[in-house]
Design a protein around this motif. Sequence first.
Motif, PDB file in Angstrom:
ATOM      1  N   LYS A  99       8.122   5.266  -1.220  1.00 40.02           N
ATOM      2  CA  LYS A  99       6.999   6.206  -1.130  1.00 40.02           C
ATOM      3  C   LYS A  99       6.744   6.560   0.324  1.00 40.02           C
ATOM      4  O   LYS A  99       6.938   5.740   1.230  1.00 40.02           O
ATOM      5  CB  LYS A  99       5.737   5.592  -1.739  1.00 40.02           C
ATOM      6  CG  LYS A  99       4.566   6.566  -1.821  1.00 40.02           C
ATOM      7  CD  LYS A  99       3.375   5.964  -2.549  1.00 40.02           C
ATOM      8  CE  LYS A  99       2.250   6.977  -2.656  1.00 40.02           C
ATOM      9  NZ  LYS A  99       1.073   6.433  -3.393  1.00 40.02           N
ATOM     10  N   ILE A 107       8.509  -5.853   0.880  1.00 41.94           N
ATOM     11  CA  ILE A 107       8.240  -4.486   1.312  1.00 41.94           C
ATOM     12  C   ILE A 107       8.764  -4.273   2.735  1.00 41.94           C
ATOM     13  O   ILE A 107       8.740  -5.188   3.558  1.00 41.94           O
ATOM     14  CB  ILE A 107       6.715  -4.196   1.257  1.00 41.94           C
ATOM     15  CG1 ILE A 107       6.433  -2.696   1.392  1.00 41.94           C
ATOM     16  CG2 ILE A 107       5.982  -4.986   2.314  1.00 41.94           C
ATOM     17  CD1 ILE A 107       4.973  -2.341   1.196  1.00 41.94           C
ATOM     18  N   THR A 117       0.011  -6.150  -4.046  1.00 39.76           N
ATOM     19  CA  THR A 117      -0.711  -5.639  -2.883  1.00 39.76           C
ATOM     20  C   THR A 117      -0.102  -6.175  -1.601  1.00 39.76           C
ATOM     21  O   THR A 117       0.224  -7.366  -1.514  1.00 39.76           O
ATOM     22  CB  THR A 117      -2.200  -6.043  -2.949  1.00 39.76           C
ATOM     23  OG1 THR A 117      -2.773  -5.533  -4.147  1.00 39.76           O
ATOM     24  CG2 THR A 117      -2.965  -5.485  -1.758  1.00 39.76           C
ATOM     25  N   PHE A 163      11.474   0.864  -5.497  1.00 39.07           N
ATOM     26  CA  PHE A 163      10.427   1.873  -5.342  1.00 39.07           C
ATOM     27  C   PHE A 163      10.355   2.324  -3.889  1.00 39.07           C
ATOM     28  O   PHE A 163      10.506   1.516  -2.963  1.00 39.07           O
ATOM     29  CB  PHE A 163       9.071   1.296  -5.765  1.00 39.07           C
ATOM     30  CG  PHE A 163       7.939   2.283  -5.689  1.00 39.07           C
ATOM     31  CD1 PHE A 163       7.810   3.294  -6.631  1.00 39.07           C
ATOM     32  CD2 PHE A 163       6.996   2.201  -4.676  1.00 39.07           C
ATOM     33  CE1 PHE A 163       6.763   4.208  -6.558  1.00 39.07           C
ATOM     34  CE2 PHE A 163       5.945   3.107  -4.595  1.00 39.07           C
ATOM     35  CZ  PHE A 163       5.831   4.107  -5.539  1.00 39.07           C
ATOM     36  N   ASP A 200      11.017   3.701  -9.193  1.00 39.74           N
ATOM     37  CA  ASP A 200      11.412   5.098  -9.012  1.00 39.74           C
ATOM     38  C   ASP A 200      12.068   5.669 -10.269  1.00 39.74           C
ATOM     39  O   ASP A 200      12.058   6.888 -10.483  1.00 39.74           O
ATOM     40  CB  ASP A 200      12.389   5.219  -7.837  1.00 39.74           C
ATOM     41  CG  ASP A 200      11.682   5.095  -6.489  1.00 39.74           C
ATOM     42  OD1 ASP A 200      10.468   5.365  -6.423  1.00 39.74           O
ATOM     43  OD2 ASP A 200      12.354   4.713  -5.510  1.00 39.74           O
ATOM     44  N   LYS A 249       0.400  -5.166 -10.883  1.00 43.12           N
ATOM     45  CA  LYS A 249      -0.334  -5.004  -9.625  1.00 43.12           C
ATOM     46  C   LYS A 249       0.270  -5.892  -8.546  1.00 43.12           C
ATOM     47  O   LYS A 249       0.419  -7.095  -8.726  1.00 43.12           O
ATOM     48  CB  LYS A 249      -1.808  -5.354  -9.804  1.00 43.12           C
ATOM     49  CG  LYS A 249      -2.632  -5.135  -8.529  1.00 43.12           C
ATOM     50  CD  LYS A 249      -4.107  -5.445  -8.744  1.00 43.12           C
ATOM     51  CE  LYS A 249      -4.900  -5.205  -7.475  1.00 43.12           C
ATOM     52  NZ  LYS A 249      -6.347  -5.516  -7.644  1.00 43.12           N
ATOM     53  N   PHE A 251      -1.386  -1.379   0.875  1.00 43.43           N
ATOM     54  CA  PHE A 251      -0.510  -0.638  -0.029  1.00 43.43           C
ATOM     55  C   PHE A 251      -0.522  -1.323  -1.382  1.00 43.43           C
ATOM     56  O   PHE A 251      -0.207  -2.510  -1.492  1.00 43.43           O
ATOM     57  CB  PHE A 251       0.916  -0.573   0.517  1.00 43.43           C
ATOM     58  CG  PHE A 251       1.887   0.095  -0.418  1.00 43.43           C
ATOM     59  CD1 PHE A 251       1.841   1.465  -0.620  1.00 43.43           C
ATOM     60  CD2 PHE A 251       2.824  -0.646  -1.117  1.00 43.43           C
ATOM     61  CE1 PHE A 251       2.719   2.086  -1.493  1.00 43.43           C
ATOM     62  CE2 PHE A 251       3.703  -0.036  -1.990  1.00 43.43           C
ATOM     63  CZ  PHE A 251       3.651   1.337  -2.181  1.00 43.43           C
ATOM     64  N   ASN A 252      -0.918  -0.580  -2.410  1.00 43.71           N
ATOM     65  CA  ASN A 252      -0.956  -1.099  -3.772  1.00 43.71           C
ATOM     66  C   ASN A 252       0.159  -0.469  -4.591  1.00 43.71           C
ATOM     67  O   ASN A 252       0.384   0.741  -4.523  1.00 43.71           O
ATOM     68  CB  ASN A 252      -2.303  -0.785  -4.434  1.00 43.71           C
ATOM     69  CG  ASN A 252      -3.456  -1.473  -3.739  1.00 43.71           C
ATOM     70  OD1 ASN A 252      -3.475  -2.684  -3.594  1.00 43.71           O
ATOM     71  ND2 ASN A 252      -4.434  -0.696  -3.281  1.00 43.71           N
ATOM     72  N   TRP A 253       0.844  -1.303  -5.370  1.00 43.78           N
ATOM     73  CA  TRP A 253       1.927  -0.823  -6.241  1.00 43.78           C
ATOM     74  C   TRP A 253       1.630  -1.237  -7.673  1.00 43.78           C
ATOM     75  O   TRP A 253       1.251  -2.382  -7.936  1.00 43.78           O
ATOM     76  CB  TRP A 253       3.260  -1.409  -5.780  1.00 43.78           C
ATOM     77  CG  TRP A 253       4.450  -0.979  -6.573  1.00 43.78           C
ATOM     78  CD1 TRP A 253       4.749   0.282  -6.981  1.00 43.78           C
ATOM     79  CD2 TRP A 253       5.511  -1.823  -7.054  1.00 43.78           C
ATOM     80  NE1 TRP A 253       5.932   0.297  -7.689  1.00 43.78           N
ATOM     81  CE2 TRP A 253       6.418  -0.988  -7.744  1.00 43.78           C
ATOM     82  CE3 TRP A 253       5.775  -3.172  -6.961  1.00 43.78           C
ATOM     83  CZ2 TRP A 253       7.577  -1.483  -8.352  1.00 43.78           C
ATOM     84  CZ3 TRP A 253       6.931  -3.677  -7.544  1.00 43.78           C
ATOM     85  CH2 TRP A 253       7.817  -2.826  -8.240  1.00 43.78           C
ATOM     86  N   ASP A 254       1.804  -0.287  -8.592  1.00 43.69           N
ATOM     87  CA  ASP A 254       1.499  -0.553  -9.998  1.00 43.69           C
ATOM     88  C   ASP A 254       2.682  -1.116 -10.780  1.00 43.69           C
ATOM     89  O   ASP A 254       2.599  -1.295 -11.999  1.00 43.69           O
ATOM     90  CB  ASP A 254       0.982   0.715 -10.680  1.00 43.69           C
ATOM     91  CG  ASP A 254       2.008   1.852 -10.652  1.00 43.69           C
ATOM     92  OD1 ASP A 254       3.144   1.628 -10.174  1.00 43.69           O
ATOM     93  OD2 ASP A 254       1.668   2.965 -11.101  1.00 43.69           O
ATOM     94  N   LEU A 292       4.134  -9.469  -7.975  1.00 44.91           N
ATOM     95  CA  LEU A 292       3.735  -8.476  -8.972  1.00 44.91           C
ATOM     96  C   LEU A 292       3.268  -9.227 -10.214  1.00 44.91           C
ATOM     97  O   LEU A 292       4.038  -9.952 -10.837  1.00 44.91           O
ATOM     98  CB  LEU A 292       4.909  -7.556  -9.317  1.00 44.91           C
ATOM     99  CG  LEU A 292       4.633  -6.519 -10.425  1.00 44.91           C
ATOM    100  CD1 LEU A 292       3.592  -5.504  -9.958  1.00 44.91           C
ATOM    101  CD2 LEU A 292       5.924  -5.807 -10.824  1.00 44.91           C
ATOM    102  N   VAL A 305      10.185  -0.821  -1.493  1.00 44.86           N
ATOM    103  CA  VAL A 305       9.928  -2.075  -2.199  1.00 44.86           C
ATOM    104  C   VAL A 305      11.238  -2.566  -2.802  1.00 44.86           C
ATOM    105  O   VAL A 305      11.955  -1.796  -3.458  1.00 44.86           O
ATOM    106  CB  VAL A 305       8.870  -1.888  -3.307  1.00 44.86           C
ATOM    107  CG1 VAL A 305       8.668  -3.204  -4.071  1.00 44.86           C
ATOM    108  CG2 VAL A 305       7.555  -1.407  -2.711  1.00 44.86           C
TER     109      VAL A 305
END
Length: 218
Positions: A134, A164, A108, A132, A152, A106, A145-148, A102, A123
């Motif tokens: 989803k 992940i 990926t 996190f 949660d 960002k 899969f993209n995570w910002d 991260l 995650v």
Amino acid sequence: MAVGSVGTTGTSANALSRQTIADNFDTFLTLLTTQLKNQNPLDPLDTNQFTQQLVQFTSVEQQLKTNDFLEAMMLATQNTGNTQAVSYVGKIVTASGSKSELVDGKATWNFAVDKPADISVTVRNASGDVVFTKQGSVGQGESTFNWDGIGDDGSKKPNGSYSITIEGRDQDGNLVDVLTEMTGEVTGVDFSGSEPVLIVGNARVNMSSVLSVRDDGG
């Protein structure tokens, strides 16, 4: 190719501490000499306290030297890792896709399923804590899969390495194999994170996730 700077905060702090200790030690010796010269011969000074202070100065000096040695070892290890990462450029690597770095909000991951599936993504941070989750749906083949970096709990998570876990199920509720390994040519290296990250196509692969390396020729 992004190359991050090597921090020098610890070294600067050690140098400042060493200078302070040296100044204090010089002052201590001056005071000790002055007091010894002017002491009353009939009532000499108790040297036990001075001896204890000398021992303290010596202990602090040894600790500073130990810190210098540890910093030198860490820097050598980091340089070795960076050199190894650069040597991967132009090579074909196969890597586990479960880890990603991260950086500035960002991260990926790349994965693939052999049939359309409903997926559940989890995650975790470097300590293994879930940060996190989803749910979603993907088609057959490769997906991204993209995570910002927002957990949660709504908080922004710090830069670093995250892993992940993806569980997939088909329309009948049966488990679907999710492939997180990937193979491709390394075209660059990013040193901005906690460990070198290899650039493989559009994917980012932590160097610690590499399973095998081979030349482009075969």
